[in-house]
Design a protein around this motif. Structure first.
Motif, short mmCIF file in Angstrom:
data_model
loop_
_atom_site.label_atom_id
_atom_site.label_comp_id
_atom_site.label_asym_id
_atom_site.label_seq_id
_atom_site.Cartn_x
_atom_site.Cartn_y
_atom_site.Cartn_z
N LEU A 191 10.23 -5.51 -4.13
CA LEU A 191 8.79 -5.30 -3.99
C LEU A 191 8.39 -3.94 -4.56
CD1 LEU A 191 5.99 -6.03 -2.96
CD2 LEU A 191 6.67 -5.17 -0.70
N GLU A 192 9.18 -2.91 -4.29
CA GLU A 192 8.89 -1.58 -4.84
C GLU A 192 8.88 -1.62 -6.36
OE1 GLU A 192 10.55 3.04 -4.67
OE2 GLU A 192 11.63 1.45 -3.61
N ASN A 193 9.86 -2.30 -6.94
CA ASN A 193 9.92 -2.41 -8.40
C ASN A 193 8.73 -3.19 -8.94
OD1 ASN A 193 12.33 -1.02 -8.34
ND2 ASN A 193 13.61 -2.84 -8.46
N ALA A 194 8.30 -4.23 -8.20
CA ALA A 194 7.18 -5.04 -8.63
C ALA A 194 5.89 -4.21 -8.65
CB ALA A 194 7.01 -6.25 -7.73
N VAL A 195 5.71 -3.37 -7.62
CA VAL A 195 4.52 -2.51 -7.57
C VAL A 195 4.54 -1.53 -8.74
CG1 VAL A 195 3.37 -0.69 -6.25
CG2 VAL A 195 4.23 -2.73 -5.08
N GLU A 196 5.69 -0.92 -9.00
CA GLU A 196 5.78 0.04 -10.11
C GLU A 196 5.51 -0.65 -11.44
OE1 GLU A 196 8.93 3.33 -11.98
OE2 GLU A 196 9.40 2.28 -10.11
N ARG A 197 6.08 -1.85 -11.61
CA ARG A 197 5.85 -2.58 -12.87
C ARG A 197 4.37 -2.92 -13.04
NH1 ARG A 197 9.33 -6.08 -12.00
NH2 ARG A 197 8.07 -7.78 -11.17
N ALA A 198 3.73 -3.36 -11.95
CA ALA A 198 2.31 -3.71 -12.03
C ALA A 198 1.45 -2.49 -12.35
CB ALA A 198 1.85 -4.34 -10.71
N MET A 199 1.82 -1.33 -11.83
CA MET A 199 1.05 -0.12 -12.11
C MET A 199 1.23 0.31 -13.56
SD MET A 199 1.50 2.05 -8.56
CE MET A 199 0.42 3.37 -9.09
N ILE A 200 2.41 0.10 -14.10
CA ILE A 200 2.63 0.44 -15.52
C ILE A 200 1.81 -0.49 -16.40
CG2 ILE A 200 4.35 0.45 -17.37
CD1 ILE A 200 6.45 1.24 -15.25
N GLN B 277 0.83 -1.21 0.00
CA GLN B 277 0.00 0.00 0.00
C GLN B 277 0.87 1.27 0.00
OE1 GLN B 277 -3.12 0.41 -0.44
NE2 GLN B 277 -3.92 -1.68 -0.21
N TYR B 278 1.96 1.24 0.74
CA TYR B 278 2.85 2.40 0.80
C TYR B 278 3.45 2.69 -0.58
CZ TYR B 278 7.11 5.08 1.63
OH TYR B 278 8.12 6.01 1.56
N PHE B 279 3.92 1.64 -1.27
CA PHE B 279 4.54 1.84 -2.58
C PHE B 279 3.48 2.22 -3.63
CE2 PHE B 279 8.04 -1.08 -0.99
CZ PHE B 279 8.92 -0.03 -0.78
N MET B 280 2.29 1.70 -3.49
CA MET B 280 1.22 2.10 -4.40
C MET B 280 0.96 3.60 -4.28
SD MET B 280 -1.44 -1.10 -3.94
CE MET B 280 -2.79 -0.22 -4.71
N HIS B 281 0.89 4.09 -3.05
CA HIS B 281 0.64 5.52 -2.83
C HIS B 281 1.81 6.36 -3.36
CE1 HIS B 281 -1.15 9.05 -1.01
NE2 HIS B 281 -0.02 9.31 -0.39
N LYS B 282 3.02 5.90 -3.10
CA LYS B 282 4.21 6.62 -3.55
C LYS B 282 4.27 6.69 -5.08
CE LYS B 282 9.28 6.32 -3.45
NZ LYS B 282 10.44 5.50 -3.01
N LYS B 283 4.07 5.55 -5.74
CA LYS B 283 4.15 5.53 -7.20
C LYS B 283 2.96 6.26 -7.84
CE LYS B 283 7.90 3.22 -6.98
NZ LYS B 283 9.19 3.89 -7.29
N TYR B 284 1.82 6.23 -7.19
CA TYR B 284 0.65 6.96 -7.68
C TYR B 284 0.96 8.46 -7.80
CZ TYR B 284 -3.75 9.54 -6.98
OH TYR B 284 -4.77 10.44 -7.05
N ARG B 285 1.65 8.98 -6.77
CA ARG B 285 2.01 10.41 -6.81
C ARG B 285 3.12 10.67 -7.83
NH1 ARG B 285 3.45 11.97 -0.84
NH2 ARG B 285 4.49 9.95 -1.03
N GLU B 286 4.12 9.78 -7.86
CA GLU B 286 5.26 9.98 -8.76
C GLU B 286 4.85 9.87 -10.22
OE1 GLU B 286 8.26 7.20 -7.69
OE2 GLU B 286 8.83 8.23 -5.82
N MET B 287 3.98 8.91 -10.53
CA MET B 287 3.65 8.62 -11.93
C MET B 287 2.47 9.45 -12.45
SD MET B 287 4.22 4.49 -11.54
CE MET B 287 4.21 4.04 -13.27
N GLY B 288 1.77 10.15 -11.55
CA GLY B 288 0.73 11.07 -11.97
C GLY B 288 -0.52 10.44 -12.54
#
Length: 514
Positions: free
Chosen positions: A416-425, A378-389
């Motif tokens: 795990l952080e990279n996995a969250v970012e990849r899944a969001m992309i 959840q933390y990385f989802m929130h972080k990447k949500y803000r970073e990726m716009g």
């Protein structure tokens, strides 16, 4: 000689430029008409440090600012004492014959028969330096030359005092600019110091952090790559009394062996090719704060010895300088390597290892604290949500977190952080499934090893691994407690876990032993 005119003309040249080397050259060019000098030197004595500094010089070829620090030999220092018995003026007809004259000629790089004329410079009760004139030959200076020099004592004192203050201001300006540049870089690379899992998987780690943070004892953080050692180091500094002072980070594995001394301890101008100005090292920047030495196991042996001295004495010399700098910095080191094995191999100093290991903290890998995975996700989802716009906040598909909890995470939190970012992309910022084939498989566990045949050769580590796996199957993966594998094997649970890490035997939540 018209003394008033002499004083006026000489003073105009002495005080005609804030650049002391230019002022000395212009003055010498004029004084040659009245004093048979070939070169002039400005230096001052640091009675506290028992050293001298050649500040600037000039001869027929021009003037130079030198700033060369040197030590006085014992015979000369006995002459100097506390400075109270030094004469105001000195004439040396054969400078090459006495201890003081020989030393001055050596510092100036002069040889042969030389004459010296020196005078102390002071403003009020404060001594600001010594001016020395030199000429080839014997008995070149007389009382009339000393009298003319005496007329210029005050202008010379004012000139060197102003010049030193000007240089100090320039150095301070450069230091402030350097600090500003460094801090800007730190801000750009600043990571969140929020510790996910402080109340769950990292609870024991945070208990240790809270115990040691208020002290100044060295801390050694141990754990695999990507477990968050830098975040824990940040927490130690944040919870300490040094929280408002610098927190300086050094990646020992990212600095070449040729530059490690300069990076850690600084250098002076001219210390090596490319050293165009003085540079403060990381330890000097960390004064009264904390210094984080990441990947300490990558530090070269020569640098390990110098680091040991800093830890023991809290002092060092910048590259190319004889000046000792004292610092007060709290050392936090981190490594993903087994330093005990490196000590046994001879690649890491034993004395440094024990100096760093005053308070070791082991940070468990993510596979041993799977209870933190939901919060981290959840933390990385929130972080990447803000970073990726993304326009909408993503959601998690049913079973997605469970899929993550059964994965071994060899890259730990970073993976795990990279996995969250990849899944969001992949999902376009919508529902995250984590349906990569790698996450669908639970961590593999070796089957219980069959008994070795008597004629089947096996390495000792293989035998130990097989025995541990067999016991884990019997205890269904449980390590602690009355019915745990550690009790059955008669060893401490922490010792068993360390051995399992070394042998690569998997354990923790999500690892299934039947």
């Amino acid at each position: 000689m018209d003394e008033n005119k002499f004083f006026r003309e000489a003073t105009l040249r002495i005080c005609g430029s804030i650049e002391i080397e230019k002022a000395l050259f212009d003055c010498l060019d004029y004084l040659k008409n009245f004093i048979p000098a070939e070169s002039v030197y400005l230096h001052f004595i640091d009675l506290k440090e028992k050293t001298g500094v050649v500040y600037a010089m000039a001869n027929g070829d021009g003037g130079r600012q030198l700033n060369i620090r040197f030590d006085y030999p014992a015979p000369v220092w006995r002459l100097i004492g506390d400075g109270s018995d030094l004469p105001e003026e000195v004439l040396l007809d054969r400078a090459d014959k006495g201890a003081l004259g020989q030393h001055m000629l050596k510092i100036a790089g002069l040889s042969g028969i030389r004459s010296l004329m020196m005078m102390r410079l002071s403003l009020g009760s404060k001594e600001v330096g010594v001016i020395a004139f030199e000429a080839r030959g014997e008995s070149r200076f007389g009382r009339e030359h000393l009298h003319r020099l005496r007329l210029l004592q005050s202008p010379f004192a004012v000139a060197i005092s102003n010049s030193r203050r000007y240089i100090e201001l320039l150095e301070l300006k450069n230091l402030l600019a350097d600090d500003n540049k460094y801090l800007q870089q730190e801000l750009l690379s600043q990571k969140s110091d929020e510790i996910i899992g402080a109340d769950f998987g990292l609870k024991h780690v945070m208990q240790q952090v809270n115990k040691v943070a208020p002290l100044s004892s060295p801390v050694l953080l141990m754990g695999e790559t990507g477990v968050g050692k830098e975040v824990i180091a940040n927490a130690i500094h944040k919870y300490s009394s040094r929280r408002n002072e610098p927190f300086i980070k050094v990646n020992c594995g990212a600095i070449s062996e040729a530059l490690i001394d300069s990076e850690l301890f600084g250098h002076v101008r001219g210390a090596f090719t490319g050293a165009f100005e003085n540079k403060r090292g990381r330890f000097e920047r960390a004064h009264q704060g904390s210094i984080f030495l990441d990947e300490i196991g990558e530090l070269p042996k020569a640098a390990q010895l110098r680091l040991l001295r800093v830890l023991q004495e809290m002092e060092f010399e910048p590259v190319g300088s004889a000046k000792t700098i004292k610092v007060d910095a709290r050392v936090i080191a981190a490594t993903n390597r087994n330093l005990e094995d490196m000590v046994a191999e001879g690649s890491f100093r034993k004395d440094l290892y024990f100096r760093l290991k005053v308070f070791p903290i082991y940070i468990p890998p993510l596979r041993e604290r799977a209870c933190d995975i939901p919060a981290l996700t959840q933390y990385f989802m929130h972080k990447k949500y803000r970073e990726m716009g993304f326009a909408e906040y993503p959601s998690l598909a049913p079973g997605a977190v469970k899929r993550l909890e059964t994965y071994a995470w060899p890259g730990n939190v970073r993976e795990l952080e990279n996995a969250v970012e990849r899944a969001m992309i992949v999902s376009g910022g919508k529902t995250l499934h984590f349906d990569d084939s790698g996450f669908e498989k639970p961590r593999s566990v070796p089957e219980e090893a069959p008994h070795d045949a008597e004629d089947s050769p096996a390495m000792l580590d293989e035998v130990i691994s097989s025995h541990i796996i067999k016991m884990l199957h019997r205890t269904k993966g449980k390590i602690n407690g009355e019915d745990g594998a550690a009790r059955a094997m008669g060893v401490n649970p922490a010792t068993l876990r360390n051995k399992m890490r070394k042998l690569g035997v998997p354990f923790g939540r999500g690892v299934r032993y039947k």
